[in-house]
Design a protein around this motif. Structure first.
Motif, PDB file in Angstrom:
ATOM      1  N   ALA A  24      -3.617   3.253  -2.277  1.00 52.10           N
ATOM      2  CA  ALA A  24      -3.276   4.111  -1.140  1.00 52.10           C
ATOM      3  C   ALA A  24      -3.475   3.328   0.154  1.00 52.10           C
ATOM      4  O   ALA A  24      -4.261   2.377   0.194  1.00 52.10           O
ATOM      5  N   PRO A  45     -10.969   0.414  -7.394  1.00 48.16           N
ATOM      6  CA  PRO A  45     -12.082   0.121  -6.479  1.00 48.16           C
ATOM      7  C   PRO A  45     -12.412   1.250  -5.497  1.00 48.16           C
ATOM      8  O   PRO A  45     -13.150   1.033  -4.540  1.00 48.16           O
ATOM      9  N   LYS A  53      -5.455   2.784   5.879  1.00 45.50           N
ATOM     10  CA  LYS A  53      -5.340   3.069   7.326  1.00 45.50           C
ATOM     11  C   LYS A  53      -4.954   4.526   7.570  1.00 45.50           C
ATOM     12  O   LYS A  53      -5.225   5.072   8.622  1.00 45.50           O
ATOM     13  N   GLY A  95      -1.564  -2.453  -3.797  1.00 47.64           N
ATOM     14  CA  GLY A  95      -2.998  -2.470  -3.439  1.00 47.64           C
ATOM     15  C   GLY A  95      -3.585  -1.083  -3.287  1.00 47.64           C
ATOM     16  O   GLY A  95      -4.706  -0.942  -2.795  1.00 47.64           O
ATOM     17  N   ALA A 153       0.851  -1.194   0.000  1.00 48.57           N
ATOM     18  CA  ALA A 153       0.000   0.000   0.000  1.00 48.57           C
ATOM     19  C   ALA A 153       0.884   1.241   0.000  1.00 48.57           C
ATOM     20  O   ALA A 153       1.985   1.239   0.563  1.00 48.57           O
ATOM     21  N   PHE A 176     -14.847  -2.213   4.935  1.00 51.81           N
ATOM     22  CA  PHE A 176     -13.655  -2.882   4.396  1.00 51.81           C
ATOM     23  C   PHE A 176     -12.887  -3.578   5.530  1.00 51.81           C
ATOM     24  O   PHE A 176     -12.564  -4.756   5.455  1.00 51.81           O
ATOM     25  N   GLY A 192      -4.857   3.488  -6.189  1.00 48.40           N
ATOM     26  CA  GLY A 192      -3.650   4.271  -6.418  1.00 48.40           C
ATOM     27  C   GLY A 192      -2.557   3.452  -7.084  1.00 48.40           C
ATOM     28  O   GLY A 192      -1.686   3.994  -7.769  1.00 48.40           O
ATOM     29  N   ARG A 241     -11.160 -12.975  11.729  1.00 50.79           N
ATOM     30  CA  ARG A 241     -10.349 -13.300  12.917  1.00 50.79           C
ATOM     31  C   ARG A 241     -11.300 -13.604  14.080  1.00 50.79           C
ATOM     32  O   ARG A 241     -11.363 -12.883  15.072  1.00 50.79           O
ATOM     33  N   LEU A 249     -14.948   2.333  -1.476  1.00 50.95           N
ATOM     34  CA  LEU A 249     -14.510   2.939  -0.212  1.00 50.95           C
ATOM     35  C   LEU A 249     -15.107   4.334  -0.054  1.00 50.95           C
ATOM     36  O   LEU A 249     -14.681   5.123   0.786  1.00 50.95           O
TER      37      LEU A 249
HETATM   38  C1  LIG Z   1      -5.652   9.771  -1.169  1.00 49.44           C
HETATM   39  C2  LIG Z   1      -6.780   8.854  -1.482  1.00 49.44           C
HETATM   40  C3  LIG Z   1      -6.438   7.929  -2.562  1.00 49.44           C
HETATM   41  C4  LIG Z   1      -7.157   6.818  -2.753  1.00 49.44           C
HETATM   42  C5  LIG Z   1      -6.811   5.893  -3.797  1.00 49.44           C
HETATM   43  C6  LIG Z   1      -6.749   4.461  -3.311  1.00 49.44           C
HETATM   44  O1  LIG Z   1      -5.876   3.787  -3.716  1.00 49.44           O
HETATM   45  S1  LIG Z   1      -7.896   3.893  -2.236  1.00 49.44           S
HETATM   46  C7  LIG Z   1      -7.435   2.200  -2.006  1.00 49.44           C
HETATM   47  C8  LIG Z   1      -7.790   1.389  -3.191  1.00 49.44           C
HETATM   48  N1  LIG Z   1      -7.423   0.025  -3.001  1.00 49.44           N
HETATM   49  C9  LIG Z   1      -8.284  -0.893  -2.622  1.00 49.44           C
HETATM   50  O2  LIG Z   1      -9.442  -0.653  -2.418  1.00 49.44           O
HETATM   51  C10 LIG Z   1      -7.738  -2.301  -2.441  1.00 49.44           C
HETATM   52  C11 LIG Z   1      -8.117  -2.812  -1.102  1.00 49.44           C
HETATM   53  N2  LIG Z   1      -7.578  -4.119  -0.868  1.00 49.44           N
HETATM   54  C12 LIG Z   1      -8.123  -5.233  -1.397  1.00 49.44           C
HETATM   55  O3  LIG Z   1      -9.059  -5.224  -2.146  1.00 49.44           O
HETATM   56  C13 LIG Z   1      -7.527  -6.524  -0.952  1.00 49.44           C
HETATM   57  O4  LIG Z   1      -6.933  -6.312   0.279  1.00 49.44           O
HETATM   58  C14 LIG Z   1      -6.485  -7.081  -1.943  1.00 49.44           C
HETATM   59  C15 LIG Z   1      -5.418  -6.072  -2.259  1.00 49.44           C
HETATM   60  C16 LIG Z   1      -7.197  -7.540  -3.207  1.00 49.44           C
HETATM   61  C17 LIG Z   1      -5.793  -8.316  -1.285  1.00 49.44           C
HETATM   62  O5  LIG Z   1      -6.786  -9.249  -0.900  1.00 49.44           O
HETATM   63  P1  LIG Z   1      -6.410 -10.504   0.011  1.00 49.44           P
HETATM   64  O6  LIG Z   1      -7.676 -11.268   0.202  1.00 49.44           O
HETATM   65  O7  LIG Z   1      -5.243 -11.174  -0.559  1.00 49.44           O
HETATM   66  O8  LIG Z   1      -5.922  -9.920   1.395  1.00 49.44           O
HETATM   67  P2  LIG Z   1      -6.703  -9.026   2.443  1.00 49.44           P
HETATM   68  O9  LIG Z   1      -7.823  -8.318   1.823  1.00 49.44           O
HETATM   69  O10 LIG Z   1      -7.010  -9.854   3.625  1.00 49.44           O
HETATM   70  O11 LIG Z   1      -5.600  -7.936   2.807  1.00 49.44           O
HETATM   71  C18 LIG Z   1      -4.424  -8.291   3.505  1.00 49.44           C
HETATM   72  C19 LIG Z   1      -4.120  -7.194   4.497  1.00 49.44           C
HETATM   73  O12 LIG Z   1      -3.783  -6.010   3.775  1.00 49.44           O
HETATM   74  C20 LIG Z   1      -4.575  -4.924   4.199  1.00 49.44           C
HETATM   75  N3  LIG Z   1      -4.804  -4.039   3.058  1.00 49.44           N
HETATM   76  C21 LIG Z   1      -5.180  -4.398   1.853  1.00 49.44           C
HETATM   77  N4  LIG Z   1      -5.242  -3.332   1.044  1.00 49.44           N
HETATM   78  C22 LIG Z   1      -4.887  -2.276   1.790  1.00 49.44           C
HETATM   79  C23 LIG Z   1      -4.776  -0.893   1.522  1.00 49.44           C
HETATM   80  N5  LIG Z   1      -5.008  -0.366   0.314  1.00 49.44           N
HETATM   81  N6  LIG Z   1      -4.406  -0.088   2.522  1.00 49.44           N
HETATM   82  C24 LIG Z   1      -4.137  -0.595   3.750  1.00 49.44           C
HETATM   83  N7  LIG Z   1      -4.232  -1.912   4.061  1.00 49.44           N
HETATM   84  C25 LIG Z   1      -4.610  -2.725   3.083  1.00 49.44           C
HETATM   85  C26 LIG Z   1      -5.871  -5.578   4.696  1.00 49.44           C
HETATM   86  O13 LIG Z   1      -6.537  -4.730   5.571  1.00 49.44           O
HETATM   87  C27 LIG Z   1      -5.323  -6.824   5.362  1.00 49.44           C
HETATM   88  O14 LIG Z   1      -4.853  -6.417   6.607  1.00 49.44           O
HETATM   89  P3  LIG Z   1      -5.044  -7.354   7.875  1.00 49.44           P
HETATM   90  O15 LIG Z   1      -4.489  -6.554   8.998  1.00 49.44           O
HETATM   91  O16 LIG Z   1      -4.293  -8.608   7.581  1.00 49.44           O
HETATM   92  O17 LIG Z   1      -6.520  -7.596   8.005  1.00 49.44           O
END
Ligand SMILES: CC/C=C/CC(=O)SCCNC(=O)CCNC(=O)[C@H](O)C(C)(C)COP(=O)(O)OP(=O)(O)OC[C@H]1O[C@@H](n2cnc3c(N)ncnc32)[C@H](O)[C@@H]1OP(=O)(O)O
Length: 716
Positions: free
Chosen positions: A61, A122, A64, A59, A23, A271, A100, A279, A126
């Motif tokens: 931005a 996506p 968190k 993945g 991220a 999300f 992003g 968990r 959000l």
């Molecule tokens: C300034 C504003 C700009 C905004 C632009 C953006 O980019 S907004 C964000 C757009 N991205 C998304 O919406 C993607 C979100 N993530 C997903 O869809 C999925 O996590 C994934 C990337 C397809 C991976 O899926 P998978 O099933 O393999 O794993 P998890 O979903 O369980 O994710 C693992 C852990 O990673 C954390 N996480 C995932 N994406 C992000 C993210 N973009 N930012 C922060 N954290 C992210 C997720 O929360 C999981 O964390 P755990 O602590 O293990 O629960």
């Protein structure tokens, strides 16, 4: 965090390093900015390859970070700098390039993807829009229509589709990085010109205005009241009508209206909650990280009614071999035809399915590792099935019941291994709906819960572990909601008025339209079994009181008239004919309600829309607090995920418990007290102890509720 390596052949390799999904946190943005400057400044570097660590490009931005103040380099100037640079930058996409992450790749001059990669924007899911140039660059790359589809749905696109659309330039089945480096070497020094997407003109439909108008209508219909999809349409529209720099300005303005909105907060909460419910833990101490699920290769489904058919299809599509069981040849044949038709309809583009066998012989279950019973919702019938299953299946077979609210422990008690019995409450149609309530009884073992939860994940469901009580979480909370809707009719409201209030709140369908769709006889049967209506009612009991509290016989009376909903062409509404779907307000219902009120001496009044919402929703929420008090759900997130994925609660409102927090717990308490005072014979309106305690604790944020819940539970 981004690593920089110079590799032979004048290529700089920049690797995003922020596992698990790389991220774009402030540290990563800083890392990219610094390493890119280094590559630009190094005269030996002729081209740059950008990739991600751990098999994932990026993945997006860091979600968190959204709750706090933004720090570090902005995404927009960082991506602009990549695009404007004189050295070609190639994105090597493995895993995902989302949000992003894809915007970053769109700022690069070339994109090479592994054939298993997925890309998408996506942000809309959000409550945001792709505001790092995504709404301006993507239409310039793939045309307005395709970009609008991706941006307003937020769907993930396979690498193959991305290639067809033109999002990526090349696919590879092998070493993505190696291919990207070789490619970068081959194009080093070539003019970048139109590889800079911001310089292009987007391909637009001929009648742009009506196209955009149509898009607005469509997104409004898809997610009633959601702000982000509309903002996405407007931003993409700007790409068609404004020069790039002004389009970017519009994108920023629209993003500013969304970024701190309540809807964005609700969607981002969803999300994280979706991941949190994975968990799971149970009061007996079983936990997701210590209980090992059993591998399931062969399963059986007992009963091929609507639910059984969908469950069988779900299992098969997850590659699990299925033995499908019915009681007689005729039912078996009907089940076989229905399952085959469902499989054929869903076959296109899907992977291989597990083998399927149909039988009326329970002896065929000797090899299965898991059974899902999906027979008629009748405890006696289910008990009989569990006795038989316990006799024929190997002792270590996991026995699951698909029930919407019956006592899982009573079924477990009919077996030799009660610790291997759990409830798996699927939602219909079972092969489509994403929710699975996994119900643990007092004796369910950690391995049984873990296996059912893991199975749900394999089936592509969001599984929530819940305790055993009538209706579990979802249906238990639904009861007071339905009850209020019926009381409101008694007091003067019309079904369409109640439905309109709920639909304007964001539900796809109001309570009465849903009842007509699912069939009024479903609840009628349950109420008969509970002795609330029919022969079980004590003679002389008032029709509007049952078991010492207010009761509305309205839905029973409709059923007695043969008005069972869509299937009979009439229910709360009138339909063109049996099976028709378009609901029309029915003068018969209005005059029936009028007569009913007269008969019972009820003075009808105009019921304000706000009262409809408050009474229906707060009664449901109040029961949610009781569910938490009783330990049936572990935290508010479990309830919210159940309601968003299983009951059509508008996602942009976060779920019932999140909504209560957003409205203000003190307000919810105050309104419940008000309505309970006005209707003392409705116990469901009496505020729960937990709600009172949370208000007394100063209305903590929802993430802190669990602490208060623990204290309340320990005192009960
Ligand atoms: C300034 C504003 C700009 C905004 C632009 C953006 O980019 S907004 C964000 C757009 N991205 C998304 O919406 C993607 C979100 N993530 C997903 O869809 C999925 O996590 C994934 C990337 C397809 C991976 O899926 P998978 O099933 O393999 O794993 P998890 O979903 O369980 O994710 C693992 C852990 O990673 C954390 N996480 C995932 N994406 C992000 C993210 N973009 N930012 C922060 N954290 C992210 C997720 O929360 C999981 O964390 P755990 O602590 O293990 O629960």
């Amino acid at each position: 965090m981004a690593r920089y390596v110079r590799i032979p052949g004048s290529i700089a390799l920049i690797t995003l390093a922020n596992p698990p999904v790389n991220a774009l946190s402030a540290a990563v943005r800083r890392g990219i900015t610094e390493t890119l400057s280094r590559a630009i400044a190094d005269p030996e570097v002729k081209a740059v390859v950008l990739c991600g660590e751990n098999g994932n490009f990026c993945g997006g931005a860091d979600i968190k970070e959204f709750a706090g103040p933004m720090s570090g380099p902005g995404l927009v100037p960082m991506i602009d700098a990549i695009e404007a640079g004189e050295k070609p930058v190639v994105a090597a996409i493995e895993g995902v390039a989302l949000g992003g992450g894809l915007e970053l790749a769109l700022g690069c001059h070339y994109r090479i993807a592994h054939c298993k990669a997925r890309v998408g924007l996506p942000e809309v899911t959000l409550g945001l829009l792709p505001a790092a140039g995504g709404t301006q660059r993507l239409p310039r790359l793939i045309g307005l229509s395709a970009a609008l589809d991706l941006i307003t749905t937020g769907r993930h696109v396979s690498a193959q589709e991305a290639l067809q659309l033109g999002i990526v330039d090349r696919l590879t089945e092998g070493d993505t990085l190696g291919v990207a480096v070789e490619f970068a070497q081959s194009i080093a020094g070539q003019p970048l010109g139109s590889r800079r997407l911001s310089t292009r003109t987007p391909a637009c439909p001929a009648d742009l205005d009506s196209f955009l108008q149509g898009a607005l209508v469509q997104v409004r219909r898809r997610a009633r009241g959601a702000m982000a999809p509309e903002a996405c349409v407007r931003a993409v529209g700007a790409a068609a009508t404004l020069p790039y720099s002004q389009g970017m300005q519009r994108e920023q303005e629209l993003m500013a209206s969304l970024f701190r909105s309540a809807q964005a907060r609700a969607l981002q909460y969803c999300f994280f909650s979706q991941r949190l419910v994975g968990r799971w833990s149970t009061p007996s101490g079983a936990r997701w990280d210590s209980a090992e699920p059993r591998p399931i290769r062969r399963a059986a489904v007992i009963g091929l009614g609507t639910m059984g058919r969908g469950i069988a299809v779900s299992l098969l599509q997850a590659g699990i071999a299925v033995v499908a069981v019915e009681t007689d040849e005729q039912q078996l044949e009907a089940g076989r035809r229905a399952v085959t038709a469902l499989l054929e309809r869903r076959a296109q583009g899907r992977g291989s399915e597990g083998p399927l066998r149909f039988t009326t012989d329970l002896q065929q279950l000797r090899q299965v590792e898991l059974v899902i019973e999906a027979v008629f919702e009748d405890l006696a019938v289910k008990k009989q099935v569990f006795r038989q299953l316990s006799a024929v299946c190997p002792a270590d077979t996991l026995l699951c019941t698909n029930t919407s609210g019956l006592d899982v422990e009573q079924l477990a008690a009919c077996t030799r291994s009660p610790e291997l019995v759990v409830g798996t409450h699927f939602f219909g149609p079972a092969h489509v709906m994403k929710l699975l309530e996994v119900v643990y009884g007092p004796r369910s073992s950690p391995v049984a819960v873990a296996t059912a939860m893991h199975l749900g994940k394999r089936l592509g469901k969001v599984s929530v572990a819940v305790g055993n009580c009538p209706g579990f979480v979802g249906n238990r909370m639904l009861k007071p909601y339905l009850e209020q809707a019926h009381f409101l009719l008694e007091e003067g409201a019309a079904p369409e008025q109640v439905d309109q209030a709920l639909e304007e709140f964001g539900f796809a369908m109001g309570v009465f339209r849903v009842a007509d769709l699912s069939g009024l006889d479903v609840g009628w049967r349950v109420r008969k079994e509970a002795g609330l209506t029919g022969p079980g009612v004590a003679p002389g009991e008032s029709p509007r009181r049952r078991q010492g509290r207010r009761y509305s016989p309205l839905p029973d009376l409709l059923c007695e008239q043969g008005r069972l909903g869509q299937k009979t062409g009439r229910g709360w509404y009138l339909y063109e004919g049996p099976g028709a779907r378009e609901a029309r307000p029915d003068p018969w219902t209005h005059s029936f309600l009028q007569q009913y009120r007269q008969q019972h001496g009820l003075q009808p009044r105009a019921v304000p829309q706000q009262e409809v919402l408050e009474r229906c929703l707060y009664a449901l929420i109040n029961e949610g607090f009781r569910v938490l008090e009783d330990g049936i759900a572990t935290g508010p997130e479990d309830i919210d995920i159940i309601y968003v994925f299983g009951y059509g609660w508008p996602r942009h409102r976060g779920g019932p418990m999140f909504h209560a927090g957003a409205v203000g717990l003190a307000t919810v308490l105050d309104r419940l007290e008000h309505y309970h005072h006005a209707h003392p014979d409705i116990p469901n309106l009496q505020p729960s102890a937990l709600l009172r305690r949370l208000v007394a604790s100063g209305n903590p944020p929802i993430q802190k509720w669990r602490e208060v819940i623990r204290r309340v539970r320990s005192q009960l």
